[in-house]
Design a protein around this motif. Structure first.
Motif, PDB file in Angstrom:
ATOM      1  N   SER A 155      -0.262  -3.984 -15.224  1.00  0.00           N
ATOM      2  CA  SER A 155      -1.073  -5.081 -14.692  1.00  0.00           C
ATOM      3  C   SER A 155      -2.266  -5.459 -15.554  1.00  0.00           C
ATOM      4  CB  SER A 155      -1.582  -4.713 -13.296  1.00  0.00           C
ATOM      5  OG  SER A 155      -2.568  -3.668 -13.373  1.00  0.00           O
ATOM      6  N   GLY A 156      -2.766  -4.525 -16.351  1.00  0.00           N
ATOM      7  CA  GLY A 156      -4.016  -4.761 -17.066  1.00  0.00           C
ATOM      8  C   GLY A 156      -5.236  -4.579 -16.195  1.00  0.00           C
ATOM      9  N   LEU A 157      -5.042  -4.142 -14.961  1.00  0.00           N
ATOM     10  CA  LEU A 157      -6.149  -3.908 -14.041  1.00  0.00           C
ATOM     11  C   LEU A 157      -6.592  -2.448 -14.108  1.00  0.00           C
ATOM     12  CD1 LEU A 157      -4.767  -6.020 -11.075  1.00  0.00           C
ATOM     13  CD2 LEU A 157      -6.744  -6.584 -12.491  1.00  0.00           C
ATOM     14  N   ASN A 158      -7.643  -2.141 -13.377  1.00  0.00           N
ATOM     15  CA  ASN A 158      -8.249  -0.810 -13.424  1.00  0.00           C
ATOM     16  C   ASN A 158      -7.272   0.256 -12.938  1.00  0.00           C
ATOM     17  OD1 ASN A 158      -9.893   1.450 -13.284  1.00  0.00           O
ATOM     18  ND2 ASN A 158     -11.564   0.424 -12.195  1.00  0.00           N
ATOM     19  N   GLY A 159      -6.868   1.137 -13.831  1.00  0.00           N
ATOM     20  CA  GLY A 159      -5.986   2.223 -13.474  1.00  0.00           C
ATOM     21  C   GLY A 159      -6.716   3.521 -13.205  1.00  0.00           C
ATOM     22  N   GLN A 160      -8.048   3.494 -13.294  1.00  0.00           N
ATOM     23  CA  GLN A 160      -8.860   4.673 -13.006  1.00  0.00           C
ATOM     24  C   GLN A 160      -9.346   4.705 -11.556  1.00  0.00           C
ATOM     25  OE1 GLN A 160      -9.417   7.112 -15.276  1.00  0.00           O
ATOM     26  NE2 GLN A 160      -8.149   5.999 -16.739  1.00  0.00           N
ATOM     27  N   ASN A 161      -9.338   3.542 -10.924  1.00  0.00           N
ATOM     28  CA  ASN A 161      -9.806   3.425  -9.542  1.00  0.00           C
ATOM     29  C   ASN A 161      -8.951   2.374  -8.852  1.00  0.00           C
ATOM     30  OD1 ASN A 161     -11.216   3.428  -7.153  1.00  0.00           O
ATOM     31  ND2 ASN A 161     -13.065   2.464  -7.971  1.00  0.00           N
ATOM     32  N   PHE A 162      -8.050   2.806  -7.986  1.00  0.00           N
ATOM     33  CA  PHE A 162      -7.135   1.865  -7.356  1.00  0.00           C
ATOM     34  C   PHE A 162      -6.758   2.367  -5.964  1.00  0.00           C
ATOM     35  CE2 PHE A 162      -4.750   4.867  -9.923  1.00  0.00           C
ATOM     36  CZ  PHE A 162      -3.737   5.301  -9.082  1.00  0.00           C
ATOM     37  N   ALA A 163      -6.243   1.439  -5.146  1.00  0.00           N
ATOM     38  CA  ALA A 163      -5.821   1.776  -3.784  1.00  0.00           C
ATOM     39  C   ALA A 163      -4.558   1.008  -3.454  1.00  0.00           C
ATOM     40  CB  ALA A 163      -6.916   1.429  -2.776  1.00  0.00           C
ATOM     41  N   PHE A 164      -3.637   1.692  -2.789  1.00  0.00           N
ATOM     42  CA  PHE A 164      -2.458   1.015  -2.256  1.00  0.00           C
ATOM     43  C   PHE A 164      -2.690   0.791  -0.772  1.00  0.00           C
ATOM     44  CE2 PHE A 164       1.746   1.556  -0.117  1.00  0.00           C
ATOM     45  CZ  PHE A 164       2.221   0.290  -0.426  1.00  0.00           C
ATOM     46  N   VAL A 165      -2.598  -0.453  -0.336  1.00  0.00           N
ATOM     47  CA  VAL A 165      -2.950  -0.797   1.042  1.00  0.00           C
ATOM     48  C   VAL A 165      -1.742  -1.225   1.868  1.00  0.00           C
ATOM     49  CG1 VAL A 165      -5.312  -1.373   0.414  1.00  0.00           C
ATOM     50  CG2 VAL A 165      -3.580  -3.173   0.391  1.00  0.00           C
ATOM     51  N   GLY A 166      -0.543  -1.005   1.366  1.00  0.00           N
ATOM     52  CA  GLY A 166       0.662  -1.268   2.139  1.00  0.00           C
ATOM     53  C   GLY A 166       0.964  -2.747   2.285  1.00  0.00           C
ATOM     54  N   TYR A 167       1.345  -3.145   3.507  1.00  0.00           N
ATOM     55  CA  TYR A 167       1.672  -4.537   3.799  1.00  0.00           C
ATOM     56  C   TYR A 167       0.458  -5.260   4.354  1.00  0.00           C
ATOM     57  CZ  TYR A 167       6.624  -3.279   3.395  1.00  0.00           C
ATOM     58  OH  TYR A 167       7.839  -2.838   2.934  1.00  0.00           O
ATOM     59  N   LEU A 168       0.331  -6.524   4.036  1.00  0.00           N
ATOM     60  CA  LEU A 168      -0.722  -7.366   4.607  1.00  0.00           C
ATOM     61  C   LEU A 168      -0.204  -8.016   5.886  1.00  0.00           C
ATOM     62  CD1 LEU A 168      -1.882  -6.789   1.828  1.00  0.00           C
ATOM     63  CD2 LEU A 168      -2.567  -9.184   1.655  1.00  0.00           C
ATOM     64  N   PRO A 169      -1.088  -8.498   6.765  1.00  0.00           N
ATOM     65  CA  PRO A 169      -0.632  -9.096   8.025  1.00  0.00           C
ATOM     66  C   PRO A 169       0.299 -10.293   7.790  1.00  0.00           C
ATOM     67  CG  PRO A 169      -2.988  -8.677   8.092  1.00  0.00           C
ATOM     68  CD  PRO A 169      -2.563  -8.452   6.680  1.00  0.00           C
ATOM     69  N   GLN A 170       1.240 -10.492   8.712  1.00  0.00           N
ATOM     70  CA  GLN A 170       2.152 -11.634   8.613  1.00  0.00           C
ATOM     71  C   GLN A 170       1.513 -12.923   9.115  1.00  0.00           C
ATOM     72  OE1 GLN A 170       6.118 -10.975  10.181  1.00  0.00           O
ATOM     73  NE2 GLN A 170       6.041  -8.799   9.656  1.00  0.00           N
ATOM     74  N   ASP A 171       0.618 -12.819  10.094  1.00  0.00           N
ATOM     75  CA  ASP A 171      -0.060 -14.010  10.596  1.00  0.00           C
ATOM     76  C   ASP A 171      -0.881 -14.649   9.473  1.00  0.00           C
ATOM     77  OD1 ASP A 171      -1.191 -15.611  13.039  1.00  0.00           O
ATOM     78  OD2 ASP A 171      -2.935 -14.981  11.870  1.00  0.00           O
ATOM     79  N   PRO A 172      -0.698 -15.944   9.216  1.00  0.00           N
ATOM     80  CA  PRO A 172      -1.369 -16.583   8.071  1.00  0.00           C
ATOM     81  C   PRO A 172      -2.885 -16.415   8.053  1.00  0.00           C
ATOM     82  CG  PRO A 172       0.347 -18.014   8.917  1.00  0.00           C
ATOM     83  CD  PRO A 172       0.234 -16.873   9.887  1.00  0.00           C
ATOM     84  N   GLN A 173      -3.528 -16.591   9.188  1.00  0.00           N
ATOM     85  CA  GLN A 173      -4.985 -16.473   9.213  1.00  0.00           C
ATOM     86  C   GLN A 173      -5.438 -15.036   8.994  1.00  0.00           C
ATOM     87  OE1 GLN A 173      -7.129 -19.040   9.199  1.00  0.00           O
ATOM     88  NE2 GLN A 173      -5.272 -20.297   9.089  1.00  0.00           N
ATOM     89  N   GLU A 174      -4.748 -14.097   9.636  1.00  0.00           N
ATOM     90  CA  GLU A 174      -5.095 -12.684   9.441  1.00  0.00           C
ATOM     91  C   GLU A 174      -4.828 -12.259   8.002  1.00  0.00           C
ATOM     92  OE1 GLU A 174      -3.081 -10.251  12.260  1.00  0.00           O
ATOM     93  OE2 GLU A 174      -3.975 -11.247  14.007  1.00  0.00           O
ATOM     94  N   ARG A 175      -3.760 -12.786   7.428  1.00  0.00           N
ATOM     95  CA  ARG A 175      -3.440 -12.444   6.043  1.00  0.00           C
ATOM     96  C   ARG A 175      -4.512 -12.951   5.093  1.00  0.00           C
ATOM     97  NH1 ARG A 175       2.250 -14.267   4.801  1.00  0.00           N
ATOM     98  NH2 ARG A 175       1.287 -16.320   5.005  1.00  0.00           N
ATOM     99  N   MET A 176      -4.961 -14.192   5.289  1.00  0.00           N
ATOM    100  CA  MET A 176      -6.019 -14.734   4.435  1.00  0.00           C
ATOM    101  C   MET A 176      -7.304 -13.927   4.576  1.00  0.00           C
ATOM    102  SD  MET A 176      -5.362 -18.850   4.883  1.00  0.00           S
ATOM    103  CE  MET A 176      -6.720 -19.318   3.814  1.00  0.00           C
ATOM    104  N   GLY A 177      -7.614 -13.515   5.796  1.00  0.00           N
ATOM    105  CA  GLY A 177      -8.799 -12.693   5.996  1.00  0.00           C
ATOM    106  C   GLY A 177      -8.700 -11.356   5.286  1.00  0.00           C
ATOM    107  N   ARG A 178      -7.507 -10.769   5.328  1.00  0.00           N
ATOM    108  CA  ARG A 178      -7.301  -9.484   4.650  1.00  0.00           C
ATOM    109  C   ARG A 178      -7.362  -9.650   3.136  1.00  0.00           C
ATOM    110  NH1 ARG A 178      -8.201  -4.275   4.189  1.00  0.00           N
ATOM    111  NH2 ARG A 178      -6.364  -2.972   3.828  1.00  0.00           N
ATOM    112  N   ILE A 179      -6.833 -10.750   2.619  1.00  0.00           N
ATOM    113  CA  ILE A 179      -6.915 -11.006   1.180  1.00  0.00           C
ATOM    114  C   ILE A 179      -8.371 -11.120   0.742  1.00  0.00           C
ATOM    115  CG2 ILE A 179      -6.446 -12.711  -0.626  1.00  0.00           C
ATOM    116  CD1 ILE A 179      -3.791 -13.313   0.843  1.00  0.00           C
ATOM    117  N   ARG A 180      -9.170 -11.846   1.504  1.00  0.00           N
ATOM    118  CA  ARG A 180     -10.597 -11.992   1.168  1.00  0.00           C
ATOM    119  C   ARG A 180     -11.303 -10.633   1.207  1.00  0.00           C
ATOM    120  NH1 ARG A 180     -10.191 -16.731   4.666  1.00  0.00           N
ATOM    121  NH2 ARG A 180     -10.177 -18.618   3.375  1.00  0.00           N
ATOM    122  N   GLU A 181     -10.945  -9.821   2.184  1.00  0.00           N
ATOM    123  CA  GLU A 181     -11.543  -8.490   2.304  1.00  0.00           C
ATOM    124  C   GLU A 181     -11.197  -7.617   1.097  1.00  0.00           C
ATOM    125  OE1 GLU A 181     -10.577  -4.631   5.092  1.00  0.00           O
ATOM    126  OE2 GLU A 181     -10.716  -6.585   6.076  1.00  0.00           O
TER     127      GLU A 181
END
Length: 259
Positions: A155-181
């Motif tokens: 990815s070229g992203l930080n490989g020293q500090n990362f988190a896997f957060v699983g699946y994001l919400p399916q509801d569009p508004q909840e998903r956008m909120g989770r993306i912003r978070e």
């Protein structure tokens, strides 16, 4: 690689990776992504705990094409994880998997396998691993493809500090909120945020990301990892908006955002 028992009476639990082509049109030779040591151990096991028995049998047929199985698949013990584990996951510690490991207590080595990649990582199986530790059964992780680490490395992203957060919400508004978070966390701390989606929602996820992320946030998407049609793209959001989506609704993908 030889299988040994942890004690005169207990077998071991082997975490057996599966290829990353589950659900894909391509089914390349297992040796393209898995070492012979892992394939040999898989061929030697007759007791399995699996995410899905049908896909486990298909995997073992591919193993048999390379090295003979210890016995016919029809004679093997394949125990599926319960449906509630598939739906709710087993990483919270609510499912007692100890009864599934009775064969190991009886002296048989047992394989744990998911539909793709490493079991218990972005897939069910952690309850089985916990149960093995509780029962004094030795846990042996085998080498094989892990999509999350492959995607992170590419990815070229930080490989020293990362988190896997699983699946994001399916509801569009909840998903956008989770993306912003997740974006706020990534931009503030530098921690790469990795997540996945059911393949048929890949393009919907990409659209949500492009609508929500800030212009200079970096988005990396890796799809079809280890396959001939693998696609790995990493760019800032405003550049993603100017190019065709290198993604489809049929191929498993890993998404990552960061700075």
């Amino acid at each position: 690689m030889q299988i040994s028992t942890a004690s005169p009476t207990k077998g071991q639990l082997y975490l057996v990776p599966a290829p990353l082509d589950f659900g894909c049109a391509q089914t390349p030779d297992l040796r393209a992504s898995m070492p012979m040591g892992t394939i040999t151990v898989a061929a030697s096991l007759s007791h399995w705990i699996c995410e899905n028995a049908k896909s486990a049998r298909a995997y073992l047929k591919r193993v048999n094409e390379i090295t003979p199985l210890c016995q016919p698949i029809q004679a093997m013990s394949l125990i599926e994880l319960p449906r509630e584990v598939h739906k709710k996951g087993d990483h919270h510690g609510n499912f007692d998997a100890r009864p599934l490991l009775q064969p190991a207590l009886d002296g048989h080595c047992v394989g744990l396998v998911s539909e793709a990649g490493m079991p218990a990582v972005a897939d069910p199986g952690s309850s089985v691993v916990r149960a093995a530790h509780d029962l004094g059964i030795t846990v042996v992780p085998l080498v094989g493809p892990v999509s999350l680490l492959l995607a992170l490395a590419a990815s070229g992203l930080n490989g020293q500090n990362f988190a896997f957060v699983g699946y994001l919400p399916q509801d569009p508004q909840e998903r956008m909120g989770r993306i912003r978070e997740l974006e706020a966390l990534a931009l503030k701390t530098g921690q790469t945020q990795l997540f996945i989606e059911t393949p048929y929602r890949n393009l919907a996820m990409l659209q949500a990301l492009l609508q929500t992320l800030q212009p200079n946030t970096r988005l990396a998407i890796s799809s079809g990892l280890t396959l001939d049609n693998a696609r790995i793209n990493s760019d800032i959001t405003k550049q993603w908006k100017q190019k065709p989506a290198a993604l489809d609704n049929a191929t498993p993908a890993v998404f990552a955002i960061g700075r």
